[in-house]
Design a protein around this motif. Sequence first.
Motif, PDB file in Angstrom:
ATOM      1  N   VAL A 211     -39.201  13.490   0.811  1.00 43.68           N
ATOM      2  CA  VAL A 211     -40.080  13.263   1.955  1.00 43.68           C
ATOM      3  C   VAL A 211     -41.333  12.507   1.568  1.00 43.68           C
ATOM      4  CG1 VAL A 211     -39.352  15.346   3.174  1.00 43.68           C
ATOM      5  CG2 VAL A 211     -41.297  15.454   1.602  1.00 43.68           C
ATOM      6  N   ARG A 212     -41.918  11.941   2.600  1.00 42.06           N
ATOM      7  CA  ARG A 212     -43.245  11.369   2.473  1.00 42.06           C
ATOM      8  C   ARG A 212     -44.096  12.123   3.486  1.00 42.06           C
ATOM      9  NH1 ARG A 212     -46.682   6.294   2.810  1.00 42.06           N
ATOM     10  NH2 ARG A 212     -48.267   7.124   4.219  1.00 42.06           N
ATOM     11  N   VAL A 213     -45.168  12.751   2.993  1.00 38.00           N
ATOM     12  CA  VAL A 213     -46.039  13.512   3.883  1.00 38.00           C
ATOM     13  C   VAL A 213     -46.901  12.531   4.677  1.00 38.00           C
ATOM     14  CG1 VAL A 213     -47.843  15.274   4.028  1.00 38.00           C
ATOM     15  CG2 VAL A 213     -46.064  15.432   2.255  1.00 38.00           C
ATOM     16  N   VAL A 214     -46.953  12.730   5.978  1.00 36.47           N
ATOM     17  CA  VAL A 214     -47.753  11.854   6.833  1.00 36.47           C
ATOM     18  C   VAL A 214     -49.097  12.523   7.138  1.00 36.47           C
ATOM     19  CG1 VAL A 214     -47.836  10.684   9.068  1.00 36.47           C
ATOM     20  CG2 VAL A 214     -45.686  10.784   7.792  1.00 36.47           C
ATOM     21  N   ASP A 215     -49.046  13.753   7.645  1.00 35.95           N
ATOM     22  CA  ASP A 215     -50.274  14.492   7.961  1.00 35.95           C
ATOM     23  C   ASP A 215     -50.188  15.882   7.353  1.00 35.95           C
ATOM     24  OD1 ASP A 215     -51.407  12.559   9.729  1.00 35.95           O
ATOM     25  OD2 ASP A 215     -50.021  13.232  11.301  1.00 35.95           O
ATOM     26  N   GLY A 216     -51.340  16.539   7.231  1.00 35.53           N
ATOM     27  CA  GLY A 216     -51.369  17.932   6.804  1.00 35.53           C
ATOM     28  C   GLY A 216     -50.915  18.121   5.382  1.00 35.53           C
ATOM     29  N   GLN A 217     -50.331  19.293   5.143  1.00 38.69           N
ATOM     30  CA  GLN A 217     -49.970  19.632   3.771  1.00 38.69           C
ATOM     31  C   GLN A 217     -48.846  20.646   3.754  1.00 38.69           C
ATOM     32  OE1 GLN A 217     -52.384  20.330   0.701  1.00 38.69           O
ATOM     33  NE2 GLN A 217     -51.323  22.225   0.180  1.00 38.69           N
ATOM     34  N   PHE A 218     -47.983  20.593   2.757  1.00 36.53           N
ATOM     35  CA  PHE A 218     -46.857  21.530   2.637  1.00 36.53           C
ATOM     36  C   PHE A 218     -47.005  22.358   1.372  1.00 36.53           C
ATOM     37  CE2 PHE A 218     -45.310  18.328   5.485  1.00 36.53           C
ATOM     38  CZ  PHE A 218     -44.488  19.018   6.367  1.00 36.53           C
ATOM     39  N   SER A 219     -46.643  23.645   1.452  1.00 35.05           N
ATOM     40  CA  SER A 219     -46.738  24.527   0.277  1.00 35.05           C
ATOM     41  C   SER A 219     -45.442  25.306   0.107  1.00 35.05           C
ATOM     42  CB  SER A 219     -47.866  25.538   0.455  1.00 35.05           C
ATOM     43  OG  SER A 219     -48.954  24.961   1.107  1.00 35.05           O
ATOM     44  N   PRO A 220     -45.187  25.781  -1.120  1.00 36.04           N
ATOM     45  CA  PRO A 220     -43.973  26.569  -1.353  1.00 36.04           C
ATOM     46  C   PRO A 220     -44.000  27.827  -0.490  1.00 36.04           C
ATOM     47  CG  PRO A 220     -45.121  26.089  -3.430  1.00 36.04           C
ATOM     48  CD  PRO A 220     -45.999  25.635  -2.336  1.00 36.04           C
ATOM     49  N   ARG A 221     -42.850  28.341  -0.155  1.00 36.45           N
ATOM     50  CA  ARG A 221     -42.667  29.575   0.646  1.00 36.45           C
ATOM     51  C   ARG A 221     -43.005  29.400   2.118  1.00 36.45           C
ATOM     52  NH1 ARG A 221     -39.073  31.826  -1.449  1.00 36.45           N
ATOM     53  NH2 ARG A 221     -39.100  31.197  -3.599  1.00 36.45           N
ATOM     54  N   GLU A 222     -43.496  28.229   2.481  1.00 36.84           N
ATOM     55  CA  GLU A 222     -43.850  27.996   3.878  1.00 36.84           C
ATOM     56  C   GLU A 222     -42.575  27.852   4.714  1.00 36.84           C
ATOM     57  OE1 GLU A 222     -46.498  24.645   3.966  1.00 36.84           O
ATOM     58  OE2 GLU A 222     -45.834  23.988   5.946  1.00 36.84           O
ATOM     59  N   LYS A 223     -42.658  28.275   5.989  1.00 35.87           N
ATOM     60  CA  LYS A 223     -41.535  28.111   6.909  1.00 35.87           C
ATOM     61  C   LYS A 223     -41.643  26.727   7.565  1.00 35.87           C
ATOM     62  CE  LYS A 223     -38.366  31.188   8.753  1.00 35.87           C
ATOM     63  NZ  LYS A 223     -38.747  32.200   9.697  1.00 35.87           N
ATOM     64  N   VAL A 224     -40.594  25.931   7.427  1.00 32.01           N
ATOM     65  CA  VAL A 224     -40.648  24.598   8.041  1.00 32.01           C
ATOM     66  C   VAL A 224     -39.493  24.428   9.009  1.00 32.01           C
ATOM     67  CG1 VAL A 224     -41.778  23.476   6.070  1.00 32.01           C
ATOM     68  CG2 VAL A 224     -39.279  23.575   6.177  1.00 32.01           C
ATOM     69  N   GLU A 225     -39.591  23.429   9.878  1.00 29.01           N
ATOM     70  CA  GLU A 225     -38.446  23.127  10.732  1.00 29.01           C
ATOM     71  C   GLU A 225     -38.203  21.634  10.840  1.00 29.01           C
ATOM     72  OE1 GLU A 225     -39.830  25.173  14.308  1.00 29.01           O
ATOM     73  OE2 GLU A 225     -39.763  23.235  15.352  1.00 29.01           O
ATOM     74  N   MET A 226     -36.944  21.297  11.129  1.00 30.70           N
ATOM     75  CA  MET A 226     -36.540  19.909  11.319  1.00 30.70           C
ATOM     76  C   MET A 226     -36.759  19.600  12.798  1.00 30.70           C
ATOM     77  SD  MET A 226     -35.393  19.169   8.364  1.00 30.70           S
ATOM     78  CE  MET A 226     -35.076  20.125   6.901  1.00 30.70           C
ATOM     79  N   MET A 227     -37.541  18.573  13.102  1.00 32.43           N
ATOM     80  CA  MET A 227     -37.919  18.372  14.503  1.00 32.43           C
ATOM     81  C   MET A 227     -36.774  17.918  15.399  1.00 32.43           C
ATOM     82  SD  MET A 227     -41.901  17.219  14.356  1.00 32.43           S
ATOM     83  CE  MET A 227     -42.172  17.428  16.118  1.00 32.43           C
ATOM     84  N   SER A 228     -35.747  17.250  14.851  1.00 37.13           N
ATOM     85  CA  SER A 228     -34.675  16.773  15.742  1.00 37.13           C
ATOM     86  C   SER A 228     -33.785  17.920  16.200  1.00 37.13           C
ATOM     87  CB  SER A 228     -33.841  15.690  15.064  1.00 37.13           C
ATOM     88  OG  SER A 228     -32.968  16.271  14.116  1.00 37.13           O
ATOM     89  N   THR A 229     -33.703  18.991  15.417  1.00 40.53           N
ATOM     90  CA  THR A 229     -32.794  20.075  15.779  1.00 40.53           C
ATOM     91  C   THR A 229     -33.515  21.396  16.004  1.00 40.53           C
ATOM     92  OG1 THR A 229     -32.478  20.600  13.445  1.00 40.53           O
ATOM     93  CG2 THR A 229     -30.885  19.115  14.442  1.00 40.53           C
ATOM     94  N   GLY A 230     -34.733  21.532  15.487  1.00 41.01           N
ATOM     95  CA  GLY A 230     -35.470  22.780  15.631  1.00 41.01           C
ATOM     96  C   GLY A 230     -35.047  23.865  14.653  1.00 41.01           C
TER      97      GLY A 230
END
Length: 596
Positions: A211-230
């Motif tokens: 990935v290339r981060v556009v905004d904000g910040q990502f950290s380990p253990r964080e819950k993320v989601e894929m925007m096209s499918t949720g």
Amino acid sequence: TPPELLRNFCIIAHIDHGKSTLADRMLQITGAVQPRNMRAQYLDRMDIERERGITIKSQAVRMPWEVDGTPYALNMIDTPGHVDFTYEVSRSLAACEGALLLVDAAQGIEAQTLANLYLAMENDLTIIPILNKIDLPSAQPEKYALEIANLIGVDPDDVLRVSGKTGDGVEDVLDRIVEQIAAPVGDADAPSRAMIFDSVYDTYRGVVTYVRVVDGQFSPREKVEMMSTGTAYELQEIGVSSPEPVPSKGLGVGEVGYLITGVKDVRQSKVGDTVTNSRRPAEQSVPGYADPMPMVFSGLFPIDGSDYPVLRDALDKLKLNDASLAYEPETSTALGFGFRCGFLGLLHLEIIRERLEREFDLSLISTAPSVVYRVVMEDGAEHTVTNPSEYPEGKIKEVHEPMVRGTILTPSDYVGAVMELCQGKRGQMLGMDYLSEDRVELRYRLPLAEIVFDFFDALKSRTKGYASLDYQDDGEASSDLVKVDILLHGDHVDAFSAIVHKDKAYSYGVSMAGKLRGLIPRQQFEVPIQAAIGSRIIARETIRAIRKDVLSKCYGGDISRKRKLLEKQKEGKKRMKMVGSVEVPQEAFIAALSSD
Ligand code: GTP
């Protein structure tokens, strides 16, 4: 790393123009790889290892580089080189602010490079032009610098001259990256967003998403989601490749790295999709996402029918790593059980086929590639046809076929030959430019169906291998198309049906019927071979009945590669297929389908 100290770039180059060698030199000079660990083709090697499931393929590499005492981090992002993967190229370009345009100083620019260069320019990337291999005695840097300068509108003196082999000029390239390519910009406080520019399957770690981060910040253990499918996942690991994977505590604005979520299938982590935090999701995804669309379809059948389950498992495995591969079971009277597969283009088809044969030890026969036709009936009904044998019956109003915009680069001596070829392939000329005195760029609108057939080979043979072609999707056009069927003793042979232009139907019918006549052995009775459009017969050949005193001659014709494959198969045992009442050896079908 704060965004102002980051530089994200990719390398646009034709095969063999020296991308891997230059990348090696950069890894070495920046110290990203310690001298004792250095080996040739560092990144490519990782690639092979990945195939064996040992390490992660490095799609992005981070390198430290200091300019005037300031430490920068340079991210080099890999781009797939071929036209079939234009969408993927455009995603990896979107992850960068700049591109190195790398051109072999003894060869000049090629059509594929040109196409990717145009894509990069459309994405507003800063282009750093470089002539490589200046150590070669045959290098003509002055000539090609002028060509490149004309193309991108710079001074020929601004084109860098380097040798990836000797390392000459490589430090200048690194300095230029820092000086000329803009630092990434983004909002560090906004909800996090990252764009996926590649995802690869790793046997041990599951899917690794780049990935290339556009905004904000990502950290380990964080819950993320894929925007096209949720769909939501927990980040098990996050890190950067430098070039070995190094886990990190987080990725911020403009950073490039990898995510691991335990997902097992690349379709759940799609190129172009946006990753966001599930508790504080971004409102808008990064623009430009598209589902990969298969453009070329072909039936794949195991030569040995008992290999069908192996083929199915092999396709399932390849699909883990290739979201764009589509397939469904298909049955053919001539070829038995197999799969109808969808590919991004011809190269994609060849790669998949090659991998099936090499990695899974399968012998396959593929039917002639077909494109997607949209058939509109008089009653308004619409059919999407990817297999000629599914062409609708009844009154057809219009048939639409996919079109492409082709760019051909050729030495000026061959302009006439190339134009003739394109016209013969129903091409419509859009324009022509002289890149230099002896090199010409021709632009044509062409039906994709004409290109997937034998266009590349014809182009190469007419230009002694000097011309290069690239094409991009260009919508569709309504054309005069018909379906030609081949009948053997009155029965359809499904694998030979084809959708062709009306003007070419006759020659297709004649050549197919002639080919089959030479390949099918004589029977106890006379066998007519006919080509037909609907109920109208357009060509006919006859296989005469066996006479007692004549030993049935073996089917001639050159089977070449297919025959070799066959010989590896159980020898002596002839597999016969029945088409209606006619006994046909399987190799006759195979030979008739191979284009050589
Ligand atoms: P693919 O991986 O096939 O896309 O090729 P590539 O563009 O990565 O090219 P690669 O670095 O593998 O180089 C292709 C060939 O050119 C190899 O034989 C290299 O040894 C040679 N080569 C690369 N750079 C130079 C150079 O600066 N000078 C000379 N003389 N040869 C070079």
